[in-house]
Design a protein around this motif. Sequence first.
Motif, PDB file in Angstrom:
ATOM      1  N   PHE A   1       0.850  -1.184   0.000  1.00 37.20           N
ATOM      2  CA  PHE A   1       0.000   0.000   0.000  1.00 37.20           C
ATOM      3  C   PHE A   1       0.891   1.240   0.000  1.00 37.20           C
ATOM      4  O   PHE A   1       1.505   1.572   1.016  1.00 37.20           O
ATOM      5  N   ASP A   2       0.946   1.886  -1.145  1.00 37.51           N
ATOM      6  CA  ASP A   2       1.838   3.032  -1.350  1.00 37.51           C
ATOM      7  C   ASP A   2       1.090   4.327  -1.044  1.00 37.51           C
ATOM      8  O   ASP A   2       0.065   4.622  -1.659  1.00 37.51           O
ATOM      9  N   CYS A   3       1.618   5.109  -0.079  1.00 34.20           N
ATOM     10  CA  CYS A   3       0.933   6.322   0.353  1.00 34.20           C
ATOM     11  C   CYS A   3       1.965   7.342   0.825  1.00 34.20           C
ATOM     12  O   CYS A   3       2.950   6.973   1.467  1.00 34.20           O
ATOM     13  N   ASP A   4       1.734   8.638   0.517  1.00 34.32           N
ATOM     14  CA  ASP A   4       2.711   9.651   0.925  1.00 34.32           C
ATOM     15  C   ASP A   4       2.710   9.839   2.441  1.00 34.32           C
ATOM     16  O   ASP A   4       1.712   9.574   3.127  1.00 34.32           O
ATOM     17  N   ASN A   5       3.832  10.306   2.962  1.00 37.08           N
ATOM     18  CA  ASN A   5       4.048  10.371   4.414  1.00 37.08           C
ATOM     19  C   ASN A   5       3.041  11.247   5.145  1.00 37.08           C
ATOM     20  O   ASN A   5       2.534  10.885   6.219  1.00 37.08           O
ATOM     21  N   GLU A   6       2.746  12.431   4.603  1.00 39.50           N
ATOM     22  CA  GLU A   6       1.848  13.356   5.290  1.00 39.50           C
ATOM     23  C   GLU A   6       0.429  12.801   5.395  1.00 39.50           C
ATOM     24  O   GLU A   6      -0.231  12.965   6.424  1.00 39.50           O
ATOM     25  N   THR A   7      -0.024  12.141   4.337  1.00 41.38           N
ATOM     26  CA  THR A   7      -1.348  11.521   4.392  1.00 41.38           C
ATOM     27  C   THR A   7      -1.383  10.443   5.467  1.00 41.38           C
ATOM     28  O   THR A   7      -2.349  10.336   6.233  1.00 41.38           O
ATOM     29  N   CYS A   8      -0.317   9.658   5.551  1.00 40.88           N
ATOM     30  CA  CYS A   8      -0.235   8.608   6.569  1.00 40.88           C
ATOM     31  C   CYS A   8      -0.280   9.208   7.975  1.00 40.88           C
ATOM     32  O   CYS A   8      -0.994   8.717   8.856  1.00 40.88           O
ATOM     33  N   ILE A   9       0.491  10.263   8.198  1.00 38.56           N
ATOM     34  CA  ILE A   9       0.534  10.892   9.519  1.00 38.56           C
ATOM     35  C   ILE A   9      -0.829  11.466   9.889  1.00 38.56           C
ATOM     36  O   ILE A   9      -1.324  11.273  11.011  1.00 38.56           O
ATOM     37  N   ASP A  10      -1.464  12.168   8.958  1.00 38.67           N
ATOM     38  CA  ASP A  10      -2.784  12.757   9.226  1.00 38.67           C
ATOM     39  C   ASP A  10      -3.803  11.685   9.589  1.00 38.67           C
ATOM     40  O   ASP A  10      -4.614  11.858  10.508  1.00 38.67           O
ATOM     41  N   ARG A  11      -3.763  10.562   8.878  1.00 38.68           N
ATOM     42  CA  ARG A  11      -4.701   9.476   9.175  1.00 38.68           C
ATOM     43  C   ARG A  11      -4.472   8.918  10.578  1.00 38.68           C
ATOM     44  O   ARG A  11      -5.419   8.642  11.316  1.00 38.68           O
ATOM     45  N   CYS A  12      -3.209   8.734  10.939  1.00 41.02           N
ATOM     46  CA  CYS A  12      -2.894   8.166  12.254  1.00 41.02           C
ATOM     47  C   CYS A  12      -3.278   9.113  13.381  1.00 41.02           C
ATOM     48  O   CYS A  12      -3.752   8.685  14.442  1.00 41.02           O
ATOM     49  N   LEU A  13      -3.070  10.414  13.182  1.00 41.52           N
ATOM     50  CA  LEU A  13      -3.443  11.395  14.200  1.00 41.52           C
ATOM     51  C   LEU A  13      -4.951  11.397  14.407  1.00 41.52           C
ATOM     52  O   LEU A  13      -5.435  11.499  15.540  1.00 41.52           O
ATOM     53  N   GLU A  14      -5.687  11.264  13.311  1.00 39.83           N
ATOM     54  CA  GLU A  14      -7.143  11.190  13.412  1.00 39.83           C
ATOM     55  C   GLU A  14      -7.551   9.907  14.132  1.00 39.83           C
ATOM     56  O   GLU A  14      -8.431   9.919  14.997  1.00 39.83           O
ATOM     57  N   ARG A  15      -6.902   8.808  13.775  1.00 36.06           N
ATOM     58  CA  ARG A  15      -7.183   7.521  14.424  1.00 36.06           C
ATOM     59  C   ARG A  15      -6.864   7.578  15.906  1.00 36.06           C
ATOM     60  O   ARG A  15      -7.569   6.995  16.731  1.00 36.06           O
ATOM     61  N   GLY A  16      -5.802   8.317  16.249  1.00 35.63           N
ATOM     62  CA  GLY A  16      -5.366   8.390  17.634  1.00 35.63           C
ATOM     63  C   GLY A  16      -6.358   9.033  18.575  1.00 35.63           C
ATOM     64  O   GLY A  16      -6.291   8.840  19.794  1.00 35.63           O
ATOM     65  N   LYS A  17      -7.305   9.792  18.019  1.00 35.62           N
ATOM     66  CA  LYS A  17      -8.320  10.431  18.851  1.00 35.62           C
ATOM     67  C   LYS A  17      -9.222   9.412  19.534  1.00 35.62           C
ATOM     68  O   LYS A  17      -9.833   9.699  20.561  1.00 35.62           O
ATOM     69  N   SER A  18      -9.322   8.221  18.942  1.00 35.35           N
ATOM     70  CA  SER A  18     -10.218   7.208  19.509  1.00 35.35           C
ATOM     71  C   SER A  18      -9.569   5.843  19.700  1.00 35.35           C
ATOM     72  O   SER A  18     -10.134   4.973  20.358  1.00 35.35           O
ATOM     73  N   SER A  19      -8.356   5.644  19.136  1.00 40.26           N
ATOM     74  CA  SER A  19      -7.755   4.304  19.153  1.00 40.26           C
ATOM     75  C   SER A  19      -7.181   3.918  20.511  1.00 40.26           C
ATOM     76  O   SER A  19      -7.099   2.746  20.856  1.00 40.26           O
ATOM     77  N   GLY A  20      -6.730   4.927  21.270  1.00 37.63           N
ATOM     78  CA  GLY A  20      -6.080   4.625  22.540  1.00 37.63           C
ATOM     79  C   GLY A  20      -4.654   4.142  22.381  1.00 37.63           C
ATOM     80  O   GLY A  20      -3.979   3.807  23.357  1.00 37.63           O
ATOM     81  N   ARG A  21      -4.135   4.114  21.140  1.00 37.38           N
ATOM     82  CA  ARG A  21      -2.771   3.662  20.901  1.00 37.38           C
ATOM     83  C   ARG A  21      -1.773   4.741  21.315  1.00 37.38           C
ATOM     84  O   ARG A  21      -1.885   5.897  20.926  1.00 37.38           O
ATOM     85  N   THR A  22      -0.785   4.349  22.114  1.00 36.50           N
ATOM     86  CA  THR A  22       0.200   5.313  22.612  1.00 36.50           C
ATOM     87  C   THR A  22       1.144   5.814  21.528  1.00 36.50           C
ATOM     88  O   THR A  22       1.796   6.843  21.695  1.00 36.50           O
ATOM     89  N   ASP A  23       1.220   5.107  20.392  1.00 33.64           N
ATOM     90  CA  ASP A  23       2.135   5.517  19.326  1.00 33.64           C
ATOM     91  C   ASP A  23       1.443   6.331  18.233  1.00 33.64           C
ATOM     92  O   ASP A  23       2.062   6.658  17.227  1.00 33.64           O
ATOM     93  N   ASP A  24       0.153   6.672  18.416  1.00 31.85           N
ATOM     94  CA  ASP A  24      -0.545   7.516  17.455  1.00 31.85           C
ATOM     95  C   ASP A  24      -0.400   8.987  17.857  1.00 31.85           C
ATOM     96  O   ASP A  24      -1.380   9.687  18.135  1.00 31.85           O
ATOM     97  N   ASN A  25       0.833   9.456  17.934  1.00 31.12           N
ATOM     98  CA  ASN A  25       1.121  10.862  18.189  1.00 31.12           C
ATOM     99  C   ASN A  25       2.230  11.279  17.228  1.00 31.12           C
ATOM    100  O   ASN A  25       2.955  10.435  16.699  1.00 31.12           O
TER     101      ASN A  25
END
Length: 219
Positions: A143-167
């Motif tokens: 799955f090929d995706c640019d870095n900024e899109t990946c980071i933005d998705r993870c930050l959004e996910r981190g709002k509800s995921s509870g994962r300590t590495d989503d920062n």
Amino acid sequence: MLYRVLGSFPRIPTALRSLLSSAMKPLVVFVLGGPGAGKGTQCEKIVEKYGYTHLSAGDLLRNEQKKPDSEYGDLIKSYIKDGQIVPVEITISLLQREMDETMTSNAQKNKFLIDGFPRNEDNLQGWNKKMKDIAIVSFVLFFDCDNETCIDRCLERGKSSGRTDDNRESLEKRIQTYLQSTKPIIDQYEKSGKVKKVDASKSVDEVFSEVMTIFDKEG
């Protein structure tokens, strides 16, 4: 048991013997891409449509670290917190355990998506050493995706995921680890013609449309 049966019929063609032996082995698709590329979301869809079993190396490690009786828990926790790759022996042992348990409960469930592995050269060498004769790698789904899109998705996910590495701090470390360690593994597989690349920057449905084209052809 099957090996004993095969041995009692010496006239079975070699090609058929090979096919029957292969059927006993796990068939693996490695699913790779940067953090936030959508690997987990797409794996869920592949499982539903094509009957694969999804094994996330990251999820297995995160679950293992939560077990109070795990000898690896604290070690795994420290590696994940620093955005580093957990020693290959631990990851492979968890993956093999899950595949064994799945196939023991249902011998026909021998197709696996292994998500987030191998993540570096050490992972790849460890897999080849331990699993080369045990499992068959069908191809690598990238799955090929640019870095900024990946980071933005993870930050959004981190709002509800509870994962300590989503920062952002951990994500930037994970992106660098991916670029330095995992991308070269994808490049290696690509040279041998085993990589199926998908543009993961698109919507979930658009990405899965590309994924279906691959699996309809590859099985």
